[in-house]
Enzyme design. Structure first.
Site, PDB file in Angstrom:
ATOM      1  N   ARG A 159      25.137  -0.119  55.520  1.00 49.10           N
ATOM      2  CA  ARG A 159      26.661   0.595  54.920  1.00 49.10           C
ATOM      3  C   ARG A 159      27.330   1.253  56.351  1.00 49.10           C
ATOM      4  O   ARG A 159      27.914   2.325  56.209  1.00 49.10           O
ATOM      5  CB  ARG A 159      26.115   1.705  54.093  1.00 49.10           C
ATOM      6  CG  ARG A 159      25.662   1.308  52.629  1.00 49.10           C
ATOM      7  CD  ARG A 159      26.554   0.384  51.850  1.00 49.10           C
ATOM      8  NE  ARG A 159      25.587  -0.255  51.092  1.00 49.10           N
ATOM      9  CZ  ARG A 159      24.928  -1.143  50.769  1.00 49.10           C
ATOM     10  NH1 ARG A 159      25.393  -2.330  51.994  1.00 49.10           N
ATOM     11  NH2 ARG A 159      24.291  -2.154  49.980  1.00 49.10           N
ATOM     12  N   SER A 209      27.780   4.281  43.670  1.00 52.55           N
ATOM     13  CA  SER A 209      26.629   5.052  43.926  1.00 52.55           C
ATOM     14  C   SER A 209      27.112   6.120  44.663  1.00 52.55           C
ATOM     15  O   SER A 209      27.719   6.024  45.874  1.00 52.55           O
ATOM     16  CB  SER A 209      25.583   4.273  44.826  1.00 52.55           C
ATOM     17  OG  SER A 209      25.056   3.327  44.032  1.00 52.55           O
ATOM     18  N   GLU A 279      27.198   8.895  49.908  1.00 54.68           N
ATOM     19  CA  GLU A 279      27.692   7.270  50.712  1.00 54.68           C
ATOM     20  C   GLU A 279      29.175   7.370  50.262  1.00 54.68           C
ATOM     21  O   GLU A 279      29.975   6.807  51.069  1.00 54.68           O
ATOM     22  CB  GLU A 279      27.112   6.417  49.411  1.00 54.68           C
ATOM     23  CG  GLU A 279      27.613   4.972  49.948  1.00 54.68           C
ATOM     24  CD  GLU A 279      26.535   3.846  49.340  1.00 54.68           C
ATOM     25  OE1 GLU A 279      25.238   3.866  49.825  1.00 54.68           O
ATOM     26  OE2 GLU A 279      26.876   2.864  48.738  1.00 54.68           O
TER      27      GLU A 279
HETATM   28  C1  LIG Z   1      31.794   0.538  40.046  1.00 56.10           C
HETATM   29  C2  LIG Z   1      31.302   0.061  41.476  1.00 56.10           C
HETATM   30  C3  LIG Z   1      30.361  -0.549  41.927  1.00 56.10           C
HETATM   31  C4  LIG Z   1      30.221  -0.526  43.507  1.00 56.10           C
HETATM   32  N1  LIG Z   1      29.100  -1.263  43.933  1.00 56.10           N
HETATM   33  C5  LIG Z   1      28.946  -1.262  45.068  1.00 56.10           C
HETATM   34  C6  LIG Z   1      27.956  -2.074  45.719  1.00 56.10           C
HETATM   35  O1  LIG Z   1      26.990  -2.683  45.013  1.00 56.10           O
HETATM   36  N2  LIG Z   1      27.748  -2.102  46.932  1.00 56.10           N
HETATM   37  C7  LIG Z   1      28.312  -1.377  47.971  1.00 56.10           C
HETATM   38  O2  LIG Z   1      28.200  -1.452  49.111  1.00 56.10           O
HETATM   39  N3  LIG Z   1      29.377  -0.586  47.464  1.00 56.10           N
HETATM   40  C8  LIG Z   1      29.612  -0.525  46.067  1.00 56.10           C
HETATM   41  N4  LIG Z   1      30.698   0.284  45.621  1.00 56.10           N
HETATM   42  C9  LIG Z   1      31.342   1.044  46.629  1.00 56.10           C
HETATM   43  C10 LIG Z   1      32.697   0.587  47.300  1.00 56.10           C
HETATM   44  O3  LIG Z   1      33.076  -0.541  46.323  1.00 56.10           O
HETATM   45  C11 LIG Z   1      32.399   0.251  48.626  1.00 56.10           C
HETATM   46  O4  LIG Z   1      31.940   1.161  49.329  1.00 56.10           O
HETATM   47  C12 LIG Z   1      33.475  -0.425  49.098  1.00 56.10           C
HETATM   48  O5  LIG Z   1      33.394  -1.104  50.413  1.00 56.10           O
HETATM   49  C13 LIG Z   1      34.883   0.272  49.415  1.00 56.10           C
HETATM   50  O6  LIG Z   1      36.077  -0.878  49.648  1.00 56.10           O
HETATM   51  P1  LIG Z   1      37.681  -0.288  49.374  1.00 56.10           P
HETATM   52  O7  LIG Z   1      38.403  -1.337  49.568  1.00 56.10           O
HETATM   53  O8  LIG Z   1      37.645   0.367  47.936  1.00 56.10           O
HETATM   54  O9  LIG Z   1      37.581   0.760  50.169  1.00 56.10           O
HETATM   55  P2  LIG Z   1      38.197   2.212  50.221  1.00 56.10           P
HETATM   56  O10 LIG Z   1      37.276   2.894  49.142  1.00 56.10           O
HETATM   57  O11 LIG Z   1      39.634   2.427  49.558  1.00 56.10           O
HETATM   58  O12 LIG Z   1      37.956   2.891  51.652  1.00 56.10           O
HETATM   59  C14 LIG Z   1      36.743   3.119  51.954  1.00 56.10           C
HETATM   60  C15 LIG Z   1      36.587   3.219  53.511  1.00 56.10           C
HETATM   61  O13 LIG Z   1      37.231   1.954  54.102  1.00 56.10           O
HETATM   62  C16 LIG Z   1      38.337   2.136  55.039  1.00 56.10           C
HETATM   63  N5  LIG Z   1      39.181   0.804  54.896  1.00 56.10           N
HETATM   64  C17 LIG Z   1      39.577   0.466  53.869  1.00 56.10           C
HETATM   65  N6  LIG Z   1      40.149  -0.829  54.386  1.00 56.10           N
HETATM   66  C18 LIG Z   1      40.232  -0.762  55.619  1.00 56.10           C
HETATM   67  C19 LIG Z   1      40.999  -1.679  56.650  1.00 56.10           C
HETATM   68  N7  LIG Z   1      41.785  -2.692  56.119  1.00 56.10           N
HETATM   69  N8  LIG Z   1      40.576  -1.342  57.745  1.00 56.10           N
HETATM   70  C20 LIG Z   1      39.895  -0.381  58.267  1.00 56.10           C
HETATM   71  N9  LIG Z   1      39.331   0.515  57.354  1.00 56.10           N
HETATM   72  C21 LIG Z   1      39.650   0.260  55.994  1.00 56.10           C
HETATM   73  C22 LIG Z   1      39.041   3.394  54.161  1.00 56.10           C
HETATM   74  O14 LIG Z   1      39.966   3.878  55.496  1.00 56.10           O
HETATM   75  C23 LIG Z   1      37.755   4.452  53.969  1.00 56.10           C
HETATM   76  O15 LIG Z   1      37.472   5.122  55.198  1.00 56.10           O
HETATM   77  C24 LIG Z   1      30.906   0.439  44.221  1.00 56.10           C
HETATM   78  C25 LIG Z   1      32.175   0.918  43.597  1.00 56.10           C
HETATM   79  C26 LIG Z   1      32.145   1.073  42.343  1.00 56.10           C
HETATM   80  C27 LIG Z   1      33.378   1.755  41.871  1.00 56.10           C
END
Ligand SMILES: Cc1cc2nc3c(=O)[nH]c(=O)nc-3n(C[C@H](O)[C@H](O)[C@H](O)COP(=O)(O)OP(=O)(O)OC[C@H]3O[C@@H](n4cnc5c(N)ncnc54)[C@H](O)[C@@H]3O)c2cc1C
Length: 284
Positions: A159, A209, A279
């Site tokens: 992560r 999580s 996380e």
């Molecule tokens: C129901 C559910 C299930 C999930 N299951 C998992 C799982 O199985 N495994 C897992 O790892 N995670 C899981 N997650 C957590 C989440 O989906 C991840 O952490 C995911 O990587 C976040 O992506 P996001 O696009 O929503 O980013 P955001 O939540 O919008 O942002 C997260 C971070 O990424 C940065 N970011 C976003 N886009 C960019 C970009 N283009 N350039 C630079 N920085 C950027 C943001 O600035 C921020 O710091 C889950 C979440 C939910 C709601």
């Protein structure tokens, strides 16, 4: 450029916590993004790039602006090489690749992330993570210049990636997948989705999580053993289905979630001596 003032945070995060943010910008391309960043730097405006907001707790007191790259959504598939914009949704990408008989993204169908957010976090599941299939990434660096970083430059860990430590913006990602059988891949995506629905409270807003698994332990089990399932602060509740999820059962605020996180950490520490690390990311 499209911009929404006084934007409702609930619309841009999967937790759907109450609150407004000053403004959210939607640049159409990298030139617009560069101009925006340069303007914010000149005017000393605090900014944060967001993906699908699926790992975020945004404080209503956050006094900066948000940039959402949803228009960075180009997809090009050439053999087993996939070039994709950072705003593209990961489950949609997993499905497209499956239709094209490309294997490697089966783990990703259940993660409601954008490609950029997944790279930032090195998102993963079932023992796979996005770094397993990355070739290179096009990046806007902290000098507002476009550079290419290869897999070995991206400092991937559990992560973790370089994006967590430098103010880089992920623009486009090149993935290398394996050829496979479309039907088998689609079947795997379906199985993963079904097992998630059974185990996770997908019927409520959440951000996945809450805590990392401490080495050798399951955070969910530690919380469950502390008897906290169903415990509530305001409308933030420890899920009955999966104790490592906090769900929003109504009109939860970021304050409710943060108080509940602290309470869980205190109770688990008291009972087991283990300090759970979050996380999810808090933006204030
Ligand atoms: C129901 C559910 C299930 C999930 N299951 C998992 C799982 O199985 N495994 C897992 O790892 N995670 C899981 N997650 C957590 C989440 O989906 C991840 O952490 C995911 O990587 C976040 O992506 P996001 O696009 O929503 O980013 P955001 O939540 O919008 O942002 C997260 C971070 O990424 C940065 N970011 C976003 N886009 C960019 C970009 N283009 N350039 C630079 N920085 C950027 C943001 O600035 C921020 O710091 C889950 C979440 C939910 C709601």
């Amino acid at each position: 450029m499209e911009k929404i003032n006084n934007a409702d945070i609930r619309k841009y995060t999967t937790y759907k916590l109450e609150g407004k943010v000053k403004a959210i910008y939607f640049p159409s391309d990298v030139l617009e993004l560069k101009e925006l960043i340069s303007d914010f730097k000149d005017k000393k405006i605090k900014y944060k790039v967001i993906g699908n907001g699926s790992n975020l707790i945004i404080s209503p007191n956050y006094d900066g602006v948000l940039i959402k790259l949803e228009k960075f959504d180009k997809l090009n598939i050439n053999g087993n090489i996939v070039k994709v914009g950072s705003g593209y949704m990961l489950p949609k990408l997993a499905l497209e690749c499956a239709y094209n008989g490309l294997s490697g993204l089966e783990f990703a169908s259940t993660i409601p992330a954008t490609v950029g957010g997944a790279v930032y976090q090195n998102a993963g599941a079932y023992g796979f993570s996005i770094d397993n299939i990355i070739k290179e990434v096009s990046v806007l660096d902290d000098n507002n210049e476009i550079i290419t970083l290869y897999k070995e430059d991206l400092d991937f860990g559990y992560r973790d990636s370089i994006f967590k430590h430098k103010k880089f913006i992920c623009l486009e990602v090149t993935l290398e997948l394996k050829e496979g059988n479309s039907e088998d891949i689609l079947k795997k995506l379906k199985e993963n989705l079904e097992s998630r629905k059974e185990k996770q409270p997908l019927e409520y807003p959440s951000a996945g999580s809450v805590f990392r698994n401490p080495l050798g332990y399951s955070a969910g089990k530690l919380i469950e053993d502390t008897g906290l399932k169903g415990y509530r602060v305001g409308d933030a509740m420890v899920s009955y289905k999966h104790a490592n999820f906090i769900v929003n059962v109504g009109h939860a605020t970021s304050e409710d979630v943060l108080k509940l996180i602290k309470l869980i950490q205190d109770k688990v520490k008291e009972k087991t001596g283990i300090l759970l690390e979050t996380e999810q990311e808090f933006i204030e």
